[in-house]
Design a protein around this motif. Structure first.
Motif, PDB file in Angstrom:
ATOM      1  N   GLN A  23      24.894 -23.014   6.893  1.00 30.41           N
ATOM      2  CA  GLN A  23      25.946 -22.561   5.972  1.00 30.41           C
ATOM      3  C   GLN A  23      26.202 -21.071   6.154  1.00 30.41           C
ATOM      4  O   GLN A  23      27.359 -20.624   6.149  1.00 30.41           O
ATOM      5  N   MET A  26      28.229 -20.518   9.263  1.00 28.68           N
ATOM      6  CA  MET A  26      29.643 -20.856   9.068  1.00 28.68           C
ATOM      7  C   MET A  26      30.372 -19.733   8.334  1.00 28.68           C
ATOM      8  O   MET A  26      31.532 -19.424   8.649  1.00 28.68           O
ATOM      9  N   ALA A  27      29.705 -19.104   7.378  1.00 34.83           N
ATOM     10  CA  ALA A  27      30.321 -17.971   6.683  1.00 34.83           C
ATOM     11  C   ALA A  27      30.579 -16.828   7.669  1.00 34.83           C
ATOM     12  O   ALA A  27      31.627 -16.170   7.611  1.00 34.83           O
ATOM     13  N   GLU A  30      33.489 -17.762   9.828  1.00 29.24           N
ATOM     14  CA  GLU A  30      34.725 -17.570   9.059  1.00 29.24           C
ATOM     15  C   GLU A  30      35.143 -16.096   9.101  1.00 29.24           C
ATOM     16  O   GLU A  30      36.308 -15.770   9.311  1.00 29.24           O
ATOM     17  N   GLU A  31      34.172 -15.209   8.913  1.00 22.78           N
ATOM     18  CA  GLU A  31      34.466 -13.775   8.973  1.00 22.78           C
ATOM     19  C   GLU A  31      34.941 -13.388  10.375  1.00 22.78           C
ATOM     20  O   GLU A  31      35.917 -12.651  10.534  1.00 22.78           O
ATOM     21  N   ARG A  32      34.270 -13.919  11.395  1.00 28.36           N
ATOM     22  CA  ARG A  32      34.665 -13.629  12.775  1.00 28.36           C
ATOM     23  C   ARG A  32      36.102 -14.090  13.015  1.00 28.36           C
ATOM     24  O   ARG A  32      36.895 -13.391  13.646  1.00 28.36           O
ATOM     25  N   TRP A  33      36.429 -15.279  12.495  1.00 28.96           N
ATOM     26  CA  TRP A  33      37.775 -15.812  12.699  1.00 28.96           C
ATOM     27  C   TRP A  33      38.830 -14.947  12.015  1.00 28.96           C
ATOM     28  O   TRP A  33      39.954 -14.828  12.505  1.00 28.96           O
ATOM     29  N   SER A  34      38.492 -14.310  10.904  1.00 29.53           N
ATOM     30  CA  SER A  34      39.457 -13.419  10.246  1.00 29.53           C
ATOM     31  C   SER A  34      39.841 -12.279  11.183  1.00 29.53           C
ATOM     32  O   SER A  34      40.994 -11.838  11.196  1.00 29.53           O
ATOM     33  N   ARG A  37      42.302 -13.721  13.838  1.00 31.40           N
ATOM     34  CA  ARG A  37      43.673 -13.796  13.294  1.00 31.40           C
ATOM     35  C   ARG A  37      44.324 -12.419  13.279  1.00 31.40           C
ATOM     36  O   ARG A  37      45.482 -12.258  13.667  1.00 31.40           O
TER      37      ARG A  37
END
Length: 99
Positions: A23, A26-27, A30-34, A37
């Motif tokens: 988990q 995954m957080a 998610e931060e890496r994906w920001s 983008r």
């Protein structure tokens, strides 16, 4: 409850803590994906292509080196990062209209 691997005495504790770490990973993804983008937005404004081979090599080399610094198999984790990078490039290409 969060434990170190050494503190675990049952498979239930091992599994609970692996799930906890997953988990947390995954957080972080998610931060890496920001940032991916946001990179696409910035690249669009600057006319930078999605695929920048010099940067791809740098990120892959960093992954290998960072994995080794943690006592992990650098080649294996570089391979995982290669997949992350290719996914990010595909996303950026779509955002930039390069596909």
């Amino acid at each position: 409850m969060a434990k170190t691997a050494e503190d675990c005495t049952t498979m239930a504790e091992i599994r609970e803590n692996i799930d906890r770490v997953d988990q947390a990973l995954m957080a972080l993804f998610e931060e890496r994906w920001s940032f991916i983008r946001r990179a696409a937005e910035i690249k669009a404004g600057l006319g930078i292509p999605a695929d920048v081979p010099v940067r791809v090599k740098e990120v892959r080399d960093n992954a290998n080196r960072n994995a080794q610094a943690h006592g992990l198999d650098g080649d294996f984790y570089e391979g995982i990062w290669a997949q992350l990078i290719q996914h990010a490039i595909a996303y950026e290409k779509a955002e930039l209209g390069e596909d």
